[in-house]
Scaffold this active site. Structure first.
Site, PDB file in Angstrom:
ATOM      1  N   GLY A 106       0.824  -1.202   0.000  1.00 41.54           N
ATOM      2  CA  GLY A 106       0.000   0.000   0.000  1.00 41.54           C
ATOM      3  C   GLY A 106       0.853   1.245   0.000  1.00 41.54           C
ATOM      4  O   GLY A 106       2.013   1.213   0.462  1.00 41.54           O
ATOM      5  N   GLN A 119       2.915  10.014   1.144  1.00 47.92           N
ATOM      6  CA  GLN A 119       4.210   9.316   1.249  1.00 47.92           C
ATOM      7  C   GLN A 119       5.160   9.659   0.107  1.00 47.92           C
ATOM      8  O   GLN A 119       6.365   9.444   0.215  1.00 47.92           O
ATOM      9  CB  GLN A 119       4.005   7.792   1.290  1.00 47.92           C
ATOM     10  CG  GLN A 119       3.353   7.319   2.575  1.00 47.92           C
ATOM     11  CD  GLN A 119       3.232   5.815   2.596  1.00 47.92           C
ATOM     12  OE1 GLN A 119       2.286   5.261   2.058  1.00 47.92           O
ATOM     13  NE2 GLN A 119       4.192   5.143   3.197  1.00 47.92           N
ATOM     14  N   CYS A 142       5.668   0.024   7.673  1.00 51.99           N
ATOM     15  CA  CYS A 142       5.294   1.108   6.771  1.00 51.99           C
ATOM     16  C   CYS A 142       6.516   1.500   5.947  1.00 51.99           C
ATOM     17  O   CYS A 142       7.619   1.582   6.484  1.00 51.99           O
ATOM     18  CB  CYS A 142       4.812   2.303   7.596  1.00 51.99           C
ATOM     19  SG  CYS A 142       4.421   3.758   6.618  1.00 51.99           S
ATOM     20  N   LEU A 143       6.310   1.754   4.658  1.00 48.78           N
ATOM     21  CA  LEU A 143       7.432   2.137   3.788  1.00 48.78           C
ATOM     22  C   LEU A 143       8.067   3.451   4.245  1.00 48.78           C
ATOM     23  O   LEU A 143       9.214   3.724   3.924  1.00 48.78           O
ATOM     24  CB  LEU A 143       6.963   2.266   2.333  1.00 48.78           C
ATOM     25  CG  LEU A 143       6.489   0.961   1.667  1.00 48.78           C
ATOM     26  CD1 LEU A 143       5.937   1.250   0.273  1.00 48.78           C
ATOM     27  CD2 LEU A 143       7.628  -0.050   1.581  1.00 48.78           C
ATOM     28  N   HIS A 171      -4.646   1.537   7.585  1.00 45.49           N
ATOM     29  CA  HIS A 171      -3.284   2.083   7.564  1.00 45.49           C
ATOM     30  C   HIS A 171      -3.185   3.241   6.556  1.00 45.49           C
ATOM     31  O   HIS A 171      -2.647   4.304   6.869  1.00 45.49           O
ATOM     32  CB  HIS A 171      -2.304   0.959   7.202  1.00 45.49           C
ATOM     33  CG  HIS A 171      -0.862   1.373   7.145  1.00 45.49           C
ATOM     34  ND1 HIS A 171       0.070   0.961   8.079  1.00 45.49           N
ATOM     35  CD2 HIS A 171      -0.189   2.167   6.271  1.00 45.49           C
ATOM     36  CE1 HIS A 171       1.245   1.501   7.774  1.00 45.49           C
ATOM     37  NE2 HIS A 171       1.118   2.229   6.677  1.00 45.49           N
ATOM     38  N   GLU A 172      -3.747   3.019   5.346  1.00 47.19           N
ATOM     39  CA  GLU A 172      -3.659   4.058   4.311  1.00 47.19           C
ATOM     40  C   GLU A 172      -4.567   5.238   4.625  1.00 47.19           C
ATOM     41  O   GLU A 172      -4.202   6.393   4.387  1.00 47.19           O
ATOM     42  CB  GLU A 172      -3.992   3.474   2.927  1.00 47.19           C
ATOM     43  CG  GLU A 172      -3.098   2.317   2.481  1.00 47.19           C
ATOM     44  CD  GLU A 172      -1.603   2.593   2.617  1.00 47.19           C
ATOM     45  OE1 GLU A 172      -1.184   3.759   2.473  1.00 47.19           O
ATOM     46  OE2 GLU A 172      -0.844   1.639   2.888  1.00 47.19           O
ATOM     47  N   HIS A 187      -2.800   7.509   6.862  1.00 46.01           N
ATOM     48  CA  HIS A 187      -1.830   8.367   6.169  1.00 46.01           C
ATOM     49  C   HIS A 187      -2.498   9.649   5.674  1.00 46.01           C
ATOM     50  O   HIS A 187      -1.902  10.725   5.704  1.00 46.01           O
ATOM     51  CB  HIS A 187      -1.231   7.642   4.958  1.00 46.01           C
ATOM     52  CG  HIS A 187      -0.013   6.810   5.275  1.00 46.01           C
ATOM     53  ND1 HIS A 187       1.115   7.349   5.841  1.00 46.01           N
ATOM     54  CD2 HIS A 187       0.251   5.498   5.081  1.00 46.01           C
ATOM     55  CE1 HIS A 187       2.021   6.383   5.988  1.00 46.01           C
ATOM     56  NE2 HIS A 187       1.522   5.251   5.549  1.00 46.01           N
TER      57      HIS A 187
HETATM   58 ZN   LIG Z   1       2.428   3.406   5.630  1.00 45.72          ZN
END
Ligand SMILES: [Zn+2]
Length: 169
Positions: free
Chosen positions: A45, A50, A92-93, A134-135, A138
């Site tokens: 995701g 991000q 998370c990235l 999660h998204e 963000h």
């Molecule tokens: Zn994330």
């Protein structure tokens, strides 16, 4: 085109994103780049903040590109339903190298626009429900680290500050 993924501490990640007003060529390009960047990471995701764009868009693909039908693009998403609870390890990235157990809903229904601007309503259970939450977080400037309780959060933040001072973040 691959876009750099911002890391914890960058202000765009910690502020709420704005709704998309019009689906322009630039927005379509952004979505294409987000998908490419997510697959290259690799991740399941990615949200627009991000990659430094404060707009309410996320992409999710639990197959990480293996199944064309698994790609979800959500523009201006909203929760319709959320229920239950699951506790799993999550990363998370934007917070590379860190994982933690985070409380998430077991099932979530999200509605929004797809890449063509059509209304869509999608149900996620287990991992997909977790990815949706999660998204969505963000888009509100919240990272999984912010969902942790005091000591756990402080520990991760302290390690990140240390890495940052050493020029390794
Ligand atoms: Zn994330």
């Amino acid at each position: 085109m691959l876009r750099p993924i911002l890391k914890f501490g960058d202000s765009v990640l910690h502020a709420p994103a704005r709704p998309v007003e019009r689906l322009t060529h630039e927005i379509d390009q952004l979505i294409g780049d987000m998908v490419e960047t997510m697959y290259a990471a690799p991740g399941i995701g990615l949200a627009a903040p991000q990659v430094g764009v404060p707009l309410r868009i996320f992409v999710v693909d639990l197959s990480v590109g293996r199944n064309a039908n698994d790609l979800i693009v959500m523009i201006n998403p909203e929760f319709v339903e959320r229920e239950g609870m699951q506790l799993e390890e999550e990363g998370c990235l934007s917070v590379p190298g860190f994982n933690a157990t985070v409380v998430r809903p077991e099932r979530a229904v999200v509605k929004g626009l797809d890449r063509q601007g059509n209304e869509q309503r999608l149900e996620g259970k287990e991992l997909l429900a977790r990815a949706f939450q999660h998204e969505m977080d963000h888009l509100d400037g919240t990272l999984f680290v912010d969902r942790l309780r005091g000591i756990k959060r402080d520990l991760i933040v302290r390690k990140i500050r240390k890495l940052s001072r050493a020029g390794k973040w």
